[in-house]
Design a protein around this motif. Structure first.
Motif, PDB file in Angstrom:
ATOM      1  N   ARG A 171       0.462  16.616 -26.901  1.00 55.40           N
ATOM      2  CA  ARG A 171       1.450  16.076 -26.752  1.00 55.40           C
ATOM      3  C   ARG A 171       1.359  14.583 -26.323  1.00 55.40           C
ATOM      4  O   ARG A 171       2.318  13.571 -27.202  1.00 55.40           O
ATOM      5  N   ALA A 172       0.236  14.228 -25.916  1.00 52.62           N
ATOM      6  CA  ALA A 172       0.102  12.715 -26.094  1.00 52.62           C
ATOM      7  C   ALA A 172      -0.077  12.121 -27.218  1.00 52.62           C
ATOM      8  O   ALA A 172       0.389  10.786 -27.534  1.00 52.62           O
ATOM      9  N   THR A 173      -0.881  12.743 -28.031  1.00 51.35           N
ATOM     10  CA  THR A 173      -0.953  12.210 -29.314  1.00 51.35           C
ATOM     11  C   THR A 173       0.210  12.182 -30.241  1.00 51.35           C
ATOM     12  O   THR A 173       0.347  11.368 -30.820  1.00 51.35           O
ATOM     13  N   LEU A 174       0.920  13.068 -30.203  1.00 45.49           N
ATOM     14  CA  LEU A 174       2.161  13.397 -30.991  1.00 45.49           C
ATOM     15  C   LEU A 174       3.201  12.066 -30.373  1.00 45.49           C
ATOM     16  O   LEU A 174       3.779  11.593 -31.180  1.00 45.49           O
ATOM     17  N   ALA A 175       3.080  11.918 -29.105  1.00 44.47           N
ATOM     18  CA  ALA A 175       3.862  10.753 -28.439  1.00 44.47           C
ATOM     19  C   ALA A 175       3.563   9.400 -28.985  1.00 44.47           C
ATOM     20  O   ALA A 175       4.400   8.656 -29.310  1.00 44.47           O
ATOM     21  N   PRO A 196     -16.799  16.073 -26.364  1.00 44.97           N
ATOM     22  CA  PRO A 196     -16.205  17.178 -27.010  1.00 44.97           C
ATOM     23  C   PRO A 196     -15.185  17.190 -27.392  1.00 44.97           C
ATOM     24  O   PRO A 196     -14.319  16.250 -27.538  1.00 44.97           O
ATOM     25  N   VAL A 197     -14.506  18.507 -27.788  1.00 43.22           N
ATOM     26  CA  VAL A 197     -12.944  18.364 -28.300  1.00 43.22           C
ATOM     27  C   VAL A 197     -11.858  18.323 -27.294  1.00 43.22           C
ATOM     28  O   VAL A 197     -11.064  18.735 -27.359  1.00 43.22           O
ATOM     29  N   ASP A 198     -12.428  17.302 -26.424  1.00 45.23           N
ATOM     30  CA  ASP A 198     -11.172  17.313 -25.447  1.00 45.23           C
ATOM     31  C   ASP A 198     -10.511  15.972 -25.527  1.00 45.23           C
ATOM     32  O   ASP A 198      -9.655  15.648 -24.731  1.00 45.23           O
ATOM     33  N   THR A 199     -10.681  15.127 -26.785  1.00 42.80           N
ATOM     34  CA  THR A 199      -9.809  14.127 -27.288  1.00 42.80           C
ATOM     35  C   THR A 199      -8.476  14.488 -27.770  1.00 42.80           C
ATOM     36  O   THR A 199      -8.487  15.480 -28.205  1.00 42.80           O
ATOM     37  N   ALA A 200      -7.569  13.608 -27.629  1.00 41.67           N
ATOM     38  CA  ALA A 200      -6.203  13.895 -27.887  1.00 41.67           C
ATOM     39  C   ALA A 200      -6.097  14.292 -29.324  1.00 41.67           C
ATOM     40  O   ALA A 200      -5.679  15.205 -29.954  1.00 41.67           O
TER      41      ALA A 200
END
Length: 235
Positions: free
Chosen positions: A149-153, A223-227
């Protein structure tokens, strides 16, 4: 229950009658009063519908837009689409719902930029991207839920400013911009995911030097914890 449903209809009526006034009076109590009068409601009913005044009216505009967007998305065969296609369609539908009220949306951004309204603006943005991911079938409940949601925002925010200034036919340039942003997110997310996997492999190797340890820790901490990585895995 019926009274609540009736009041929801009253709020929608007042909102839709108020939106044209916002072009001239901004998001103000005067615009709200005139809108209620134009919709055929007295001042007492206006206060019952929006006891919080203009801020509550602004929030209702966001909620109304999200409801309309979801209703339009229900007309599409979303189950036959990839997640990335669903998100792109949701963004486009969001703007198509707002199209008749573009100037009110422009004024809303200025209103939400005021210090006392920033928190409300962020809440409204979160609700919109959450609705988009809900329509796309997202069921994540872990940290992934928030990073998507942060990335889409970020994508939606930049696209909103682009859309407001877009004078191309049918907003073709906006749709192209959205597609590019989503592709960028997907590409960056896959790259970060690959780096994260490489870092996890390196973390199992012996490290004779402190410098090598620090490099390995930095690689392993991505690891894959980036937005972007989370969103890309679902597009």
């Amino acid at each position: 229950m019926d009274a609540a449903l009736d009041m929801d209809a009253v709020r929608d009526d007042i909102l839709l009658s108020t939106l044209p006034n916002i072009v001239f009076d901004g998001w103000s109590l005067q615009a709200l009063r005139d809108g209620a009068q134009m919709a055929g409601y007295d001042t007492a009913t206006m206060h019952r519908a929006f006891p919080g005044g203009v801020p509550e009216l602004a929030e209702h505009f966001g909620a109304w837009t999200d409801r309309r967007m979801l209703a339009e998305l229900d007309k599409h065969l979303l189950d036959e689409m990839r997640v990335g296609e669903k998100i792109a369609l949701a963004i486009r539908t969001h703007f198509e719902v707002l199209e008749p009220h573009m100037e009110a949306k422009r004024r809303l951004l200025a209103y939400l930029a005021m210090p006392q309204n920033i928190g409300m603006g962020l809440t409204m943005l979160y609700r919109t991207v959450d609705a988009m991911w809900f329509a796309a079938g997202d069921t994540a409940t872990d940290f992934n839920h928030y990073t998507k949601r942060a990335t889409l925002a970020a994508v939606l925010s930049s696209a909103t400013f682009y859309w407001l200034d877009d004078r191309s036919e049918g907003h073709a340039e906006t749709w192209a911009f959205v597609d590019r942003r989503l592709r960028d997110v997907m590409s960056m997310g896959k790259a970060m995911s690959a780096m994260g996997r490489a870092g996890r492999l390196l973390s199992h190797l012996p490290s004779p030097a402190r410098f090598a340890r620090q490099v390995r820790q930095r690689a392993g901490a991505a690891p894959v914890d980036t937005a972007s990585a989370h969103m890309a895995e679902n597009i």
